[in-house]
Design a protein around this motif. Structure first.
Motif, mmCIF file in Angstrom:
data_model
loop_
_atom_site.group_PDB
_atom_site.id
_atom_site.type_symbol
_atom_site.label_atom_id
_atom_site.label_comp_id
_atom_site.label_asym_id
_atom_site.label_seq_id
_atom_site.Cartn_x
_atom_site.Cartn_y
_atom_site.Cartn_z
ATOM 1 N N PHE A 57 0.801 -1.222 0.000
ATOM 2 C CA PHE A 57 0.000 0.000 0.000
ATOM 3 C C PHE A 57 0.832 1.270 0.000
ATOM 4 O O PHE A 57 0.292 2.349 -0.088
ATOM 5 C CB PHE A 57 -0.968 -0.002 1.188
ATOM 6 N N GLN A 58 2.145 1.174 0.087
ATOM 7 C CA GLN A 58 2.974 2.378 0.139
ATOM 8 C C GLN A 58 3.997 2.390 -0.987
ATOM 9 O O GLN A 58 4.685 1.402 -1.218
ATOM 10 C CB GLN A 58 3.737 2.449 1.462
ATOM 11 N N GLY A 59 4.101 3.488 -1.675
ATOM 12 C CA GLY A 59 5.213 3.810 -2.534
ATOM 13 C C GLY A 59 5.548 2.913 -3.705
ATOM 14 O O GLY A 59 6.688 2.882 -4.110
ATOM 15 N N GLU A 79 10.868 1.404 -5.098
ATOM 16 C CA GLU A 79 11.379 2.686 -5.579
ATOM 17 C C GLU A 79 12.318 3.241 -4.515
ATOM 18 O O GLU A 79 11.928 3.394 -3.360
ATOM 19 C CB GLU A 79 10.242 3.666 -5.829
ATOM 20 N N GLU A 80 13.533 3.522 -4.896
ATOM 21 C CA GLU A 80 14.538 4.034 -3.964
ATOM 22 C C GLU A 80 14.958 5.435 -4.409
ATOM 23 O O GLU A 80 15.009 5.735 -5.596
ATOM 24 C CB GLU A 80 15.770 3.125 -3.948
ATOM 25 N N TYR A 81 15.293 6.277 -3.426
ATOM 26 C CA TYR A 81 15.821 7.603 -3.738
ATOM 27 C C TYR A 81 17.301 7.499 -4.060
ATOM 28 O O TYR A 81 18.036 6.753 -3.432
ATOM 29 C CB TYR A 81 15.615 8.560 -2.558
ATOM 30 N N ASP A 82 17.716 8.267 -5.027
ATOM 31 C CA ASP A 82 19.121 8.330 -5.401
ATOM 32 C C ASP A 82 19.871 9.069 -4.288
ATOM 33 O O ASP A 82 19.525 10.204 -3.953
ATOM 34 C CB ASP A 82 19.259 9.078 -6.730
ATOM 35 N N PRO A 83 20.897 8.441 -3.692
ATOM 36 C CA PRO A 83 21.591 9.101 -2.583
ATOM 37 C C PRO A 83 22.351 10.363 -3.004
ATOM 38 O O PRO A 83 22.642 11.221 -2.176
ATOM 39 C CB PRO A 83 22.547 8.027 -2.059
ATOM 40 N N TRP A 84 22.668 10.512 -4.287
ATOM 41 C CA TRP A 84 23.427 11.672 -4.749
ATOM 42 C C TRP A 84 22.542 12.798 -5.241
ATOM 43 O O TRP A 84 22.963 13.948 -5.294
ATOM 44 C CB TRP A 84 24.393 11.250 -5.861
ATOM 45 N N ASP A 85 21.325 12.459 -5.628
ATOM 46 C CA ASP A 85 20.403 13.488 -6.124
ATOM 47 C C ASP A 85 19.020 13.167 -5.576
ATOM 48 O O ASP A 85 18.349 12.260 -6.049
ATOM 49 C CB ASP A 85 20.381 13.498 -7.654
ATOM 50 N N CYS A 86 18.591 13.892 -4.570
ATOM 51 C CA CYS A 86 17.353 13.563 -3.865
ATOM 52 C C CYS A 86 16.106 13.790 -4.712
ATOM 53 O O CYS A 86 15.016 13.436 -4.310
ATOM 54 C CB CYS A 86 17.264 14.320 -2.546
ATOM 55 N N ARG A 87 16.268 14.409 -5.880
ATOM 56 C CA ARG A 87 15.117 14.629 -6.758
ATOM 57 C C ARG A 87 14.820 13.413 -7.616
ATOM 58 O O ARG A 87 13.777 13.337 -8.229
ATOM 59 C CB ARG A 87 15.355 15.834 -7.654
ATOM 60 N N CYS A 88 15.733 12.450 -7.659
ATOM 61 C CA CYS A 88 15.579 11.298 -8.553
ATOM 62 C C CYS A 88 15.314 10.012 -7.766
ATOM 63 O O CYS A 88 15.809 9.834 -6.658
ATOM 64 C CB CYS A 88 16.846 11.089 -9.387
ATOM 65 N N THR A 89 14.557 9.163 -8.375
ATOM 66 C CA THR A 89 14.346 7.828 -7.811
ATOM 67 C C THR A 89 14.729 6.799 -8.870
ATOM 68 O O THR A 89 14.777 7.110 -10.068
ATOM 69 C CB THR A 89 12.873 7.601 -7.408
ATOM 70 N N TYR A 90 15.016 5.619 -8.419
ATOM 71 C CA TYR A 90 15.303 4.520 -9.335
ATOM 72 C C TYR A 90 14.607 3.267 -8.813
ATOM 73 O O TYR A 90 14.244 3.176 -7.648
ATOM 74 C CB TYR A 90 16.812 4.303 -9.497
ATOM 75 N N THR A 91 14.407 2.342 -9.696
ATOM 76 C CA THR A 91 13.733 1.100 -9.335
ATOM 77 C C THR A 91 14.774 0.080 -8.896
ATOM 78 O O THR A 91 15.707 -0.233 -9.637
ATOM 79 C CB THR A 91 12.937 0.542 -10.529
ATOM 80 N N LYS A 92 14.610 -0.412 -7.691
ATOM 81 C CA LYS A 92 15.502 -1.440 -7.165
ATOM 82 C C LYS A 92 14.764 -2.778 -7.269
ATOM 83 O O LYS A 92 13.653 -2.931 -6.772
ATOM 84 C CB LYS A 92 15.849 -1.144 -5.709
ATOM 85 N N ARG A 93 15.390 -3.731 -7.929
ATOM 86 C CA ARG A 93 14.780 -5.049 -8.155
ATOM 87 C C ARG A 93 15.636 -6.101 -7.475
ATOM 88 O O ARG A 93 16.706 -6.437 -7.948
ATOM 89 C CB ARG A 93 14.677 -5.316 -9.649
ATOM 90 N N GLU A 94 15.151 -6.623 -6.347
ATOM 91 C CA GLU A 94 15.885 -7.633 -5.586
ATOM 92 C C GLU A 94 15.368 -9.021 -5.982
ATOM 93 O O GLU A 94 14.208 -9.359 -5.735
ATOM 94 C CB GLU A 94 15.680 -7.396 -4.096
#
Length: 176
Positions: A57-59, A79-94
């Protein structure tokens, strides 16, 4: 001497005619027959077809089982925030595991078992199993009960370097 013969003949005739306690009356099937469900192998589809998807239900976080060229793959996607640019997110697939076969319940396709078959022909150390859980809770101080269903997912991966087991619980309505 005539009475024992007549009595035996009467018992024999009543057994043949169906008279007696259970007679020729139809019997109800045993209760186990109603809940026994079969499984069916998931047919080969196109690469990238989603076999199971459960959304949190979240994010935008979700668990998915997709068709691959060699079988199936389970992954936990977030969805994870980019540690170097807080305006960007990327998809993390584990990746939770890769499987040769998946079998689904014929009653509910969200209930499934996926596993890897080793070259020796045995089932490997990588398994994904989903279970539907029905819960009933009583409200404290009231006679009201609340019923809900969940899908419990166990992802077991005993390959070297992997987390041995991960458990997830999703509301059944959030899984397709």
């Amino acid at each position: 001497m005539r009475s024992p013969i007549r009595f035996s003949a009467m018992i024999l005739m009543s057994a043949l005619m169906g008279a007696g306690c259970n007679g020729a009356q139809p019997q109800d099937p045993p209760p186990e027959a109603e809940v026994v469900a079969e499984t069916a192998e998931v047919k080969q589809g196109a690469v990238g077809d989603v076999v199971l998807r459960c959304d949190e239900f979240q994010g935008g976080t979700h668990l998915e089982v997709v068709q691959t060229a060699t079988g199936f793959e389970a992954a936990y996607v977030s969805e994870e925030y980019d540690p170097w640019d807080c305006r960007c997110t990327y998809t993390k697939r584990e990746i939770l595991g890769q499987y040769n076969q998946c079998r689904r319940s014929t009653v509910d396709p969200r209930i499934m078992n996926c596993y890897r078959i080793e070259p020796s022909g045995t089932i490997g150390k990588v398994v994904l199993s989903t279970t539907r859980v029905q819960k009933t809770q009583m409200v404290i101080g009231s006679s009201t009960t609340v019923n809900y269903s969940e899908l419990s997912v166990a992802a077991i991966n005993q390959d070297p370097g992997q987390t041995p087991r991960r458990d997830y619980v999703f509301p059944l309505s959030d899984c397709q």
